[in-house]
Structure formats: C-alpha cells, structure tokens
Design an enzyme around this catalytic site. Structure first.
Site, PDB file in Angstrom:
ATOM      1  N   LEU A   1       0.784  -1.161   0.042  1.00  0.00           N
ATOM      2  CA  LEU A   1      -0.053   0.085  -0.116  1.00  0.00           C
ATOM      3  C   LEU A   1       1.011   1.219  -0.229  1.00  0.00           C
ATOM      4  O   LEU A   1       1.896   1.577   1.043  1.00  0.00           O
ATOM      5  CB  LEU A   1      -0.862   0.114   1.283  1.00  0.00           C
ATOM      6  CG  LEU A   1      -1.805  -1.247   1.559  1.00  0.00           C
ATOM      7  CD1 LEU A   1      -2.860  -0.919   2.584  1.00  0.00           C
ATOM      8  CD2 LEU A   1      -2.400  -1.668   0.067  1.00  0.00           C
TER       9      LEU A   1
ATOM     10  N   ARG B   1       2.295  14.859   6.801  1.00  0.00           N
ATOM     11  CA  ARG B   1       3.382  15.271   7.836  1.00  0.00           C
ATOM     12  C   ARG B   1       4.686  15.297   7.387  1.00  0.00           C
ATOM     13  O   ARG B   1       5.408  15.817   7.881  1.00  0.00           O
ATOM     14  CB  ARG B   1       3.089  14.358   9.177  1.00  0.00           C
ATOM     15  CG  ARG B   1       1.963  14.664   9.929  1.00  0.00           C
ATOM     16  CD  ARG B   1       1.903  14.072  11.279  1.00  0.00           C
ATOM     17  NE  ARG B   1       1.619  12.713  11.122  1.00  0.00           N
ATOM     18  CZ  ARG B   1       2.102  11.662  12.156  1.00  0.00           C
ATOM     19  NH1 ARG B   1       2.667  12.005  12.792  1.00  0.00           N
ATOM     20  NH2 ARG B   1       1.534  10.443  11.817  1.00  0.00           N
TER      21      ARG B   1
ATOM     22  N   LYS C   1       5.178  10.221  -0.282  1.00  0.00           N
ATOM     23  CA  LYS C   1       6.071   9.937   0.930  1.00  0.00           C
ATOM     24  C   LYS C   1       6.913   8.735   0.742  1.00  0.00           C
ATOM     25  O   LYS C   1       8.107   8.710   1.109  1.00  0.00           O
ATOM     26  CB  LYS C   1       5.144   9.606   2.224  1.00  0.00           C
ATOM     27  CG  LYS C   1       5.713   9.038   3.426  1.00  0.00           C
ATOM     28  CD  LYS C   1       4.922   9.071   4.360  1.00  0.00           C
ATOM     29  CE  LYS C   1       4.005   8.027   4.585  1.00  0.00           C
ATOM     30  NZ  LYS C   1       3.443   8.167   6.078  1.00  0.00           N
TER      31      LYS C   1
ATOM     32  N   ASP D   1       5.231   2.453   3.709  1.00  0.00           N
ATOM     33  CA  ASP D   1       6.036   3.389   4.539  1.00  0.00           C
ATOM     34  C   ASP D   1       6.606   2.643   5.903  1.00  0.00           C
ATOM     35  O   ASP D   1       6.828   3.323   6.734  1.00  0.00           O
ATOM     36  CB  ASP D   1       5.099   4.555   5.005  1.00  0.00           C
ATOM     37  CG  ASP D   1       3.892   4.222   5.654  1.00  0.00           C
ATOM     38  OD1 ASP D   1       3.513   2.905   5.967  1.00  0.00           O
ATOM     39  OD2 ASP D   1       3.119   5.026   6.075  1.00  0.00           O
TER      40      ASP D   1
ATOM     41  N   LYS E   1      34.750   8.481 -13.500  1.00  0.00           N
ATOM     42  CA  LYS E   1      33.401   8.022 -14.067  1.00  0.00           C
ATOM     43  C   LYS E   1      33.334   7.582 -15.267  1.00  0.00           C
ATOM     44  O   LYS E   1      34.056   7.788 -16.311  1.00  0.00           O
ATOM     45  CB  LYS E   1      32.810   9.645 -14.074  1.00  0.00           C
ATOM     46  CG  LYS E   1      31.299   9.612 -14.637  1.00  0.00           C
ATOM     47  CD  LYS E   1      30.818  10.820 -15.576  1.00  0.00           C
ATOM     48  CE  LYS E   1      31.081  10.335 -17.000  1.00  0.00           C
ATOM     49  NZ  LYS E   1      30.694  11.230 -17.883  1.00  0.00           N
TER      50      LYS E   1
ATOM     51  N   TYR F   1      41.167  13.494 -13.230  1.00  0.00           N
ATOM     52  CA  TYR F   1      39.869  13.174 -13.572  1.00  0.00           C
ATOM     53  C   TYR F   1      39.762  12.200 -14.878  1.00  0.00           C
ATOM     54  O   TYR F   1      40.345  12.686 -15.827  1.00  0.00           O
ATOM     55  CB  TYR F   1      39.027  14.392 -13.873  1.00  0.00           C
ATOM     56  CG  TYR F   1      37.643  14.080 -14.660  1.00  0.00           C
ATOM     57  CD1 TYR F   1      36.683  13.397 -14.062  1.00  0.00           C
ATOM     58  CD2 TYR F   1      37.464  14.308 -15.944  1.00  0.00           C
ATOM     59  CE1 TYR F   1      35.547  12.976 -14.479  1.00  0.00           C
ATOM     60  CE2 TYR F   1      36.231  13.954 -16.387  1.00  0.00           C
ATOM     61  CZ  TYR F   1      35.379  13.395 -15.996  1.00  0.00           C
ATOM     62  OH  TYR F   1      34.169  12.958 -16.474  1.00  0.00           O
TER      63      TYR F   1
ATOM     64  N   TYR G   1      34.162  16.528 -22.338  1.00  0.00           N
ATOM     65  CA  TYR G   1      33.033  17.273 -22.744  1.00  0.00           C
ATOM     66  C   TYR G   1      33.431  18.418 -23.476  1.00  0.00           C
ATOM     67  O   TYR G   1      34.400  19.295 -23.091  1.00  0.00           O
ATOM     68  CB  TYR G   1      32.505  17.507 -21.390  1.00  0.00           C
ATOM     69  CG  TYR G   1      31.067  18.320 -21.532  1.00  0.00           C
ATOM     70  CD1 TYR G   1      30.261  17.719 -22.462  1.00  0.00           C
ATOM     71  CD2 TYR G   1      30.958  19.316 -20.877  1.00  0.00           C
ATOM     72  CE1 TYR G   1      28.886  18.261 -22.770  1.00  0.00           C
ATOM     73  CE2 TYR G   1      29.584  19.875 -20.738  1.00  0.00           C
ATOM     74  CZ  TYR G   1      28.652  19.312 -21.588  1.00  0.00           C
ATOM     75  OH  TYR G   1      27.425  20.152 -21.848  1.00  0.00           O
TER      76      TYR G   1
HETATM   77  C1  UD1 Z   1      -2.909   1.541  10.268  1.00  0.00           C
HETATM   78  C2  UD1 Z   1      -3.755   0.408  10.907  1.00  0.00           C
HETATM   79  C3  UD1 Z   1      -3.507   0.363  12.357  1.00  0.00           C
HETATM   80  C4  UD1 Z   1      -2.039   0.085  12.549  1.00  0.00           C
HETATM   81  C5  UD1 Z   1      -1.240   1.110  11.859  1.00  0.00           C
HETATM   82  C6  UD1 Z   1       0.345   0.748  11.822  1.00  0.00           C
HETATM   83  C7  UD1 Z   1      -5.847   0.222   9.571  1.00  0.00           C
HETATM   84  C8  UD1 Z   1      -7.261   0.710   9.620  1.00  0.00           C
HETATM   85  N1  UD1 Z   1      -5.162   0.776  10.788  1.00  0.00           N
HETATM   86  O1  UD1 Z   1      -3.361   2.792  10.789  1.00  0.00           O
HETATM   87  O2  UD1 Z   1      -4.208  -0.699  12.831  1.00  0.00           O
HETATM   88  O3  UD1 Z   1      -1.938   0.131  13.968  1.00  0.00           O
HETATM   89  O4  UD1 Z   1      -1.438   1.139  10.568  1.00  0.00           O
HETATM   90  O5  UD1 Z   1       1.139   1.614  11.409  1.00  0.00           O
HETATM   91  O6  UD1 Z   1      -5.533  -0.184   8.750  1.00  0.00           O
HETATM   92  N2  UD1 Z   1      -3.124   3.629   2.508  1.00  0.00           N
HETATM   93  C9  UD1 Z   1      -3.553   3.961   1.202  1.00  0.00           C
HETATM   94  N3  UD1 Z   1      -4.724   4.248   1.133  1.00  0.00           N
HETATM   95  C10 UD1 Z   1      -5.592   4.643   1.847  1.00  0.00           C
HETATM   96  C11 UD1 Z   1      -5.238   4.899   3.069  1.00  0.00           C
HETATM   97  C12 UD1 Z   1      -3.759   4.184   3.513  1.00  0.00           C
HETATM   98  O7  UD1 Z   1      -2.502   3.193   0.303  1.00  0.00           O
HETATM   99  O8  UD1 Z   1      -6.718   4.771   1.517  1.00  0.00           O
HETATM  100  C13 UD1 Z   1      -1.566   3.312   2.984  1.00  0.00           C
HETATM  101  C14 UD1 Z   1      -0.805   4.560   3.311  1.00  0.00           C
HETATM  102  O9  UD1 Z   1      -0.183   5.017   2.322  1.00  0.00           O
HETATM  103  C15 UD1 Z   1       0.118   3.785   4.287  1.00  0.00           C
HETATM  104  C16 UD1 Z   1      -0.662   2.599   4.697  1.00  0.00           C
HETATM  105  O10 UD1 Z   1      -1.655   2.427   3.751  1.00  0.00           O
HETATM  106  O11 UD1 Z   1       1.133   3.246   3.725  1.00  0.00           O
HETATM  107  C17 UD1 Z   1      -1.186   2.659   6.212  1.00  0.00           C
HETATM  108  O12 UD1 Z   1      -2.200   3.882   6.244  1.00  0.00           O
HETATM  109  P1  UD1 Z   1      -2.192   4.844   7.448  1.00  0.00           P
HETATM  110  O13 UD1 Z   1      -3.288   5.798   7.021  1.00  0.00           O
HETATM  111  O14 UD1 Z   1      -0.976   5.251   7.858  1.00  0.00           O
HETATM  112  O15 UD1 Z   1      -2.918   4.001   8.657  1.00  0.00           O
HETATM  113  P2  UD1 Z   1      -2.876   4.270  10.125  1.00  0.00           P
HETATM  114  O16 UD1 Z   1      -3.884   5.235  10.676  1.00  0.00           O
HETATM  115  O17 UD1 Z   1      -1.585   4.385  10.523  1.00  0.00           O
HETATM  116 MG    MG Z   2       0.365   5.187   9.610  1.00  0.00          MG
END
Ligand code: UD1
Ligand code: MG
Length: 471
Positions: free
Chosen positions: A29, A36, A43, A126, A354, A369, A390
C-alpha cells in the site's frame, strides 16, 4: 456503505497445507499522501539507504519469492509508478484514486489478482523494516490459521490498532479511535502486515463497511469478519523496531539510522572490517566482499559492489561502481556511476573516476579526472591527469592502452587514443592518437632570461611604494 463490488460468500479461508507449496502475492500500500512529511514528493519516494522507502518493503517481500507483486498507488501515482518499474519491471500497479482507507486500498488490487490462487501478504510502503524471518513466521502460522496478522508490543500504543486476543486466537482489531477504555489498555498492536488466501481476502473485504470513527474502510476489519465466518485468526509478534513507520522527516532520519545500523552489522557478519562502523554509510543494494577493509567516513551510494580483499580508505564516496579484488580506493576518492576497477587497481587522493574501466594493477594515484575512458592493465597515470571528455555539447571517449606511462598533468582531448606501452611527457596536451610504444610530447618553447626576475621585483616594489605614499 459496503465495499463489495460483487457479492460473495465467505467460507473457510485456509488453503495452505504444510506439505504444499503455496504461491504468494504481495500487495504494497503506497497511495497515501504523507501530509506530515511536508513535501512535494510522495512519501514513499523519500529515500532510506539510497532507495525509495517502498523498495525496502518490496525487498522484505523478496524472501517470500512472491510470484506477483502489486503496488497500490494514489498520491503522485505517476512518479511512484515510474520509480517502482525501475526497481521491478514486473511489478503490477493499481491506482486508488481516492484514499478511503486501507481496506479500500487493498480492494484496488482485486481485479489484477482475480486469477490468483494463493496467499496474499499485505505490506505498507511506509514500513520498511519487516525482517524476512518475521515473514517466515507468518507463513508458518498460516499452516494453522486462516488469517495471520503481524503484531508488536508497543511501548506507546497511541493511535495503533489494538489486537484483541483470546489465547492464540485473534478475535478483532480495534482502531484506537473506535476503542473503549478496556481496548485502549491493550498494548499488543497491529503492524499492518496481514496474510490470508487471496480469494478469502477479497471475500472478507466484501463484507466490511465504513461505519466507524474515520468513515474509512479498515483492512483491520477483515479479522472480525473472519471470526464471524467461523475462520481462525492469529497474530505473530515481532520487535517494535521492525514496524517503525515513517510519517515525518524526524521519522525518516530515525529510519535511516535503523537502516544503517542493520547494514553495518550485516557487513561485519559478512566478513567486512569497518574501522569506525558508525561513520560508514551504505545503500540498500551495497555488496561488499569478505576481508575488505572500510576505513572511517566512507559513503556508499546506490549500485556499488566491491570484491574481496579491497581497501576503501577514508573520506571516499562511491556510487554505481564496481571495485575489483585487492583494489585500493582513496583516501578522498570519488567513484561515480560506471567506474569499473579491475583487481588491484589503485585510485588515490582527489581522484574522480566516471564511466571508465580501469585495468588490473593500474594506478591513478593523485588529483586526476578520468571520465568516459578505458585504461588498460598495468598503466600508471601521473598526477593531475585529466580526460577532457566534454566539448560543451557532447561527451567523447579516451582510450589508454596497457603498460603505458602517462606523465603528470597530461590533458587527453577526447576522442583520443594512447597505445600500449606508450608514454606521454609531463604537461602534454594530447590532441592526436599515439601509436603503441611511442612517446608524445607537446611543450611550449622553454626559455631562461638571466636577471629578468630581479628587475621585475624591483619594478613591482617601486610601484607599490609609490602607491602606498599616495594613500
Ligand atoms: C494503520 C492500521 C492500524 C495500525 C497502523 C500501523 C488500519 C485501519 N489501521 O493505521 O491498525 O496499527 O496502520 O502503522 O489499517 N493507505 C493507502 N490508501 C488509503 C489509506 C492508506 O494506500 O486509502 C496506505 C498508506 O499510504 C500507508 C498505509 O496504507 O502506507 C497505512 O495507512 P495509514 O493511514 O498510515 O494507517 P494508520 O492510521 O497508521
Ligand atoms: Mg500510519
């Protein structure tokens, strides 16, 4: 609202048997914006160890030998897709146009995995530090449970989802925002990593809604859905450090430190001497052979491989290069992309290489160089030599033969060739090819003018005295 795009009945999700190989698909994901980070860059493109963050998750999944790898992109979709394809040409990319939650994000992979018959592991782009051994423990647990979640004991559970356990069984995951006091007191938390059969994952997702405090489709809700369908779920515990997520620049710096600490100890375990480990920086793909010595303050950018028994001396910077066995690099050397050093080559202080091949035992020891060049074996390149590659518009190649001797301060005006066993005299500006065994010399006329220096000094001193008096 229901997430279902088509109805399906949820049955037992278990398809894994201990004696049967189960193909694995990874879903990563990476659609979130990462507000932030306060950045124009999505990110997951921020780098750790010289590689975008999501590549670390992809690498962690490598031990699973995932047959399919699906990346869910959203914010900065184009840039993220391009970076992903550069690392993994076979990666499948799906777009989640609106970020409606982690469950919604996984659902975006439904169509591309429609024909997939195996297990799916969901990772976050992430969260870069999940260990291969941890994923293996999840695979092992899948032999017994329909759904496996990766949890950790949180020092500060904060906004993590809480894992509601009953012995070995995981009954539900409750997001902090939706939790009551008893649930908030739980410290065993959700890392985000999940594993179940692909068909089961999407069937469970069909049953979840967004009726919660965030109005999002929570992936975490598949656990309660599984329990409702009579399936079994469990949680494997890992170290909290593995679940370190990156949400801010401070987190990014912390993640870099964690990565470097791991890379240093991996290098040491592989038989590399790091004189001052905390001053050496690695990239995700750095490969260093046994008995190589790395002195203090060395940076390895992406794409570096070093063979066995080399010495990388202090204050050297290497990227996109290959260093042969027994070679010596630095101190204060810069190896840029395409630098290839054969065995026992010596690259000394304030030398930049290089896109060039440096032959076996060849020495480029001082202030040079060498770019877009090839240098044969056993050649000596004198101090201050430069390949002038160059012309302001195009790059040109220099070819220097084997066992040649290049005098100090030689300028190679590329394209140009110096033959095997040829020599250039100090200060030569090489504008034409030099055959094997020949000496090239180009020097302005040398003159000595007796007494002229003394006269010049007197004249200059007199001029200065006149100026000082006038002030
Ligand atoms: C999520 C978990 C939480 C866990 C935490 C750990 C859920 C509902 N909650 O919360 O239980 O403890 O991670 O870090 O899953 N993302 C998408 N599309 C979306 C939403 C999110 O791709 O629509 C991706 C974000 O980019 C990220 C990851 O999913 O990489 C997690 O999303 P984030 O919003 O950070 O979830 P948390 O609220 O941290
Ligand atoms: Mg998170």
């Amino acid at each position: 609202m229901r997430l279902a795009v088509r109805g399906s009945r949820v049955k037992t999700g278990r398809t894994q048997r201990k004696d049967k190989y189960m193909p694995v698909a990874l879903i990563i994901l990476a659609a979130g914006q990462g507000t932030r980070m306060n950045s124009d860059l999505p990110k997951v493109l921020h780098q750790i160890g010289g590689a975008p963050m999501f590549v670390h998750a992809l690498e962690a999944g490598r031990m699973l030998k995932a047959e399919r790898r699906v990346l869910v992109v959203g914010h900065g979709a184009q840039a993220v897709s391009a970076a992903a394809r550069a690392y993994d040409p076979d990666i499948e990319i799906v777009v989640q146009n609106e970020q409606l939650g982690t469950g919604h994000a996984v659902n975006a992979a439904r169509e591309v995995l429609a024909d997939f018959d195996g297990d799916v592991v969901v990772l976050y782009g992430d969260t870069p530090f999940i260990r291969p051994g941890t994923l293996q423990a999840m695979v092992d647990a899948r032999a017994e449970f329909d759904v496996v979640v990766l949890g950790f004991e949180a020092a500060d559970p904060g906004r993590y989802g809480r894992l509601i356990m009953d012995g070995k069984n995981l009954n539900a995951i409750v997001e902090a925002k939706d939790a009551d006091d008893a649930e908030l007191a739980v410290t065993f938390c959700n890392s985000g990593v999940k594993m179940t059969a692909g068909t089961n994952l999407f069937a469970l997702l069909d049953t979840i809604g967004n009726d919660n405090a965030s109005g999002e489709y929570y992936l975490t809700d598949i656990v309660a859905a599984a329990a409702k369908a009579g399936q079994s779920a469990t949680a494997i515990a890992c170290d909290e450090a593995e679940t370190l997520g990156v949400n801010s620049r401070a987190d990014l710096a912390r993640a870099e430190a964690v990565f470097q600490a791991r890379a240093r100890s991996d290098a040491q375990e592989n038989g590399v001497t790091l004189v001052a480990p905390e001053t050496v920086f690695f990239a995700l793909d750095t490969v260093i052979g046994r008995d190589t010595i790395v002195e203090p303050n060395v940076v390895f950018g992406p794409g570096v491989s070093v063979e066995t028994g080399a010495t990388i001396r202090s204050f050297s910077h290497l990227e996109g290069c290959h260093v042969g066995s027994g070679a010596i690099v630095g101190p204060y050397a810069r190896l840029r992309p395409g630098a290839e050093l054969a065995n026992d080559a010596h690259i000394g202080n304030f030398v930049e290489i290089k896109n060039s091949q440096i032959g076996e035992g060849t020495k480029v020891n001082h202030l040079s160089y060498i770019g877009d060049a090839s240098v044969g074996d056993g050649t000596n390149i004198g101090a201050g030599t430069i390949t002038c590659n160059y012309d302001g518009v195009m790059k040109h190649r220099t070819e220097i033969g084997a066992r040649a001797f290049v005098g100090s301060d030689t300028m190679f005006i590329a394209p140009v060739k110096l033959g095997d066993e040829a020599m250039t005299a100090t200060g030569t500006v090489l504008t034409r090819d030099v055959p094997d065994g020949a000496l090239a010399i180009s020097r302005p006329e040398f003159q000595i003018k007796a007494g002229v220096a003394r006269k010049l000094f007197e004249k200059l001193k007199a001029a200065k005295a006149a100026r000082d008096k006038g002030q």
